[in-house]
Design an enzyme around this catalytic site. Structure first.
Site, PDB file in Angstrom:
ATOM      1  N   ASP A   8       1.044  -1.318   0.199  1.00 17.46           N
ATOM      2  CA  ASP A   8      -0.001  -0.071   0.160  1.00 17.46           C
ATOM      3  C   ASP A   8       0.818   1.327   0.186  1.00 17.46           C
ATOM      4  OD1 ASP A   8       0.622   0.350   2.773  1.00 17.46           O
ATOM      5  OD2 ASP A   8      -1.180   0.134   3.481  1.00 17.46           O
ATOM      6  N   HIS A   9       0.451   2.407   0.322  1.00 15.98           N
ATOM      7  CA  HIS A   9       1.294   3.509   0.333  1.00 15.98           C
ATOM      8  C   HIS A   9       1.942   3.453   1.333  1.00 15.98           C
ATOM      9  CE1 HIS A   9      -2.419   3.902   2.980  1.00 15.98           C
ATOM     10  NE2 HIS A   9      -1.517   4.925   3.546  1.00 15.98           N
ATOM     11  N   CYS A  65       2.965  -3.078   4.060  1.00 14.89           N
ATOM     12  CA  CYS A  65       2.299  -1.987   4.554  1.00 14.89           C
ATOM     13  C   CYS A  65       2.920  -1.099   5.464  1.00 14.89           C
ATOM     14  CB  CYS A  65       0.849  -2.170   4.701  1.00 14.89           C
ATOM     15  SG  CYS A  65       0.669  -3.472   6.234  1.00 14.89           S
ATOM     16  N   GLY A  66       2.267  -0.295   6.020  1.00 18.80           N
ATOM     17  CA  GLY A  66       2.980   0.384   7.254  1.00 18.80           C
ATOM     18  C   GLY A  66       3.438  -0.541   8.246  1.00 18.80           C
ATOM     19  N   THR A  67       2.600  -1.396   8.838  1.00 16.77           N
ATOM     20  CA  THR A  67       2.985  -2.266   9.838  1.00 16.77           C
ATOM     21  C   THR A  67       3.148  -3.735   9.516  1.00 16.77           C
ATOM     22  OG1 THR A  67       0.593  -2.845  10.417  1.00 16.77           O
ATOM     23  CG2 THR A  67       1.707  -1.286  11.716  1.00 16.77           C
ATOM     24  N   ILE A  69       0.888  -5.553   9.307  1.00 18.13           N
ATOM     25  CA  ILE A  69      -0.128  -6.570   9.831  1.00 18.13           C
ATOM     26  C   ILE A  69      -1.654  -6.477   9.116  1.00 18.13           C
ATOM     27  CG2 ILE A  69      -1.736  -6.428  12.101  1.00 18.13           C
ATOM     28  CD1 ILE A  69       0.355  -4.791  13.656  1.00 18.13           C
ATOM     29  N   GLY A  70      -1.948  -5.380   8.454  1.00 20.00           N
ATOM     30  CA  GLY A  70      -3.063  -5.324   7.852  1.00 20.00           C
ATOM     31  C   GLY A  70      -3.033  -6.413   6.515  1.00 20.00           C
ATOM     32  N   MET A  71      -1.938  -6.292   5.933  1.00 16.11           N
ATOM     33  CA  MET A  71      -1.508  -7.146   4.862  1.00 16.11           C
ATOM     34  C   MET A  71      -1.652  -8.603   5.131  1.00 16.11           C
ATOM     35  SD  MET A  71      -0.872  -5.682   1.947  1.00 16.11           S
ATOM     36  CE  MET A  71      -0.366  -4.254   0.962  1.00 16.11           C
ATOM     37  N   HIS A  98       9.817 -23.965   8.975  1.00 13.28           N
ATOM     38  CA  HIS A  98       9.023 -24.651   9.793  1.00 13.28           C
ATOM     39  C   HIS A  98       7.453 -24.678   9.211  1.00 13.28           C
ATOM     40  CE1 HIS A  98      11.701 -24.574  13.710  1.00 13.28           C
ATOM     41  NE2 HIS A  98      12.359 -24.911  12.656  1.00 13.28           N
ATOM     42  N   ARG A 132       8.600 -33.352  10.601  1.00  9.04           N
ATOM     43  CA  ARG A 132       7.317 -33.105  11.617  1.00  9.04           C
ATOM     44  C   ARG A 132       6.597 -32.037  11.363  1.00  9.04           C
ATOM     45  NH1 ARG A 132      11.999 -31.131  13.487  1.00  9.04           N
ATOM     46  NH2 ARG A 132      12.031 -29.236  14.794  1.00  9.04           N
ATOM     47  N   HIS A 133       7.226 -30.821  10.585  1.00  6.28           N
ATOM     48  CA  HIS A 133       6.662 -29.595  10.080  1.00  6.28           C
ATOM     49  C   HIS A 133       5.525 -29.747   9.204  1.00  6.28           C
ATOM     50  CE1 HIS A 133       9.814 -27.907  12.831  1.00  6.28           C
ATOM     51  NE2 HIS A 133      10.500 -28.300  11.969  1.00  6.28           N
TER      52      HIS A 133
HETATM   53  C1  RB5 Z   1      -1.935   2.885   6.591  1.00  6.09           C
HETATM   54  O1  RB5 Z   1      -2.030   3.983   7.126  1.00  6.09           O
HETATM   55  C2  RB5 Z   1      -1.953   1.671   7.525  1.00  6.09           C
HETATM   56  O2  RB5 Z   1      -2.930   1.392   8.187  1.00  6.09           O
HETATM   57  C3  RB5 Z   1      -1.397   0.465   6.643  1.00  6.09           C
HETATM   58  O3  RB5 Z   1      -0.285   0.653   5.992  1.00  6.09           O
HETATM   59  C4  RB5 Z   1      -1.108  -0.793   7.616  1.00  6.09           C
HETATM   60  O4  RB5 Z   1      -0.215  -0.417   8.496  1.00  6.09           O
HETATM   61  C5  RB5 Z   1      -2.314  -1.638   8.070  1.00  6.09           C
HETATM   62  O5  RB5 Z   1      -2.007  -2.553   8.639  1.00  6.09           O
END
Ligand code: RB5
Length: 150
Positions: A8-9, A65-67, A69-71, A98, A132-133
């Site tokens: 993402d951006h 992405c930024g974190t 996490i969302g991806m 694994h 095993r994995h």
């Molecule tokens: C975008 O602002 C941010 O929420 C996205 O890049 C990501 O970190 C989401 O998990």
């Protein structure tokens, strides 16, 4: 090996860094965007990459992405995807050995491009250990299939 990559951006710098790494490593890749740095929604990029992996159109995927996490949350909703959110070298190797992870997610607001490049290099080269994995991964697959036909 063929890899689909997207961000993402919030992940454009690392995406460009990993693309240059894949060029150096002679890894074939497909860049699925995003095309500009205005705000976009990560599921619109995670899901197409994950679907390409699960359909066998590419072998692996990389999402930023930024974190991260969302991806990773979005990619892991797609059947057959084992997306690992990784910000250190130990986990990059371990998740290939694994978990046979087929998508790597990273967060550009968490790590810099240099570490991201090293993580991707390890993740792109470390083999799955099987044994095993394999049994453990199969338990996840059985659950996924049960959900699909429930
Ligand atoms: C975008 O602002 C941010 O929420 C996205 O890049 C990501 O970190 C989401 O998990």
């Amino acid at each position: 090996m063929k890899v689909a990559i997207a961000s993402d951006h919030g992940g454009i710098t690392i995406r460009n860094e990993i693309i240059s790494l894949m060029k150096e490593m002679n890894i074939e890749y497909e860049d699925l965007g995003c095309e500009c740095d205005t705000s976009v929604d990560y599921p619109d990029y995670a899901i197409p990459v994950a679907e390409k992996v699960t359909r066998g159109e590419v072998d692996r995927g990389i999402l930023i992405c930024g974190t991260g996490i969302g991806m990773s949350i979005a990619a892991n909703k797609v059947m057959g995807i084992r997306c690992a959110l990784v910000h250190d070298l130990f986990s990059a190797k371990a998740t290939r050995e694994h978990n046979d992870s087929n998508i790597l997610a990273m967060g550009e607001r968490v790590i810099g491009p240099g570490l991201a490049r090293e993580i991707a290099k390890v993740w792109l080269t470390a083999p799955f250990e099987g044994g095993r994995h394999e049994k453990r991964i199969n338990k996840v697959k059985i659950y996924e299939e049960k959900e699909l036909y429930a």
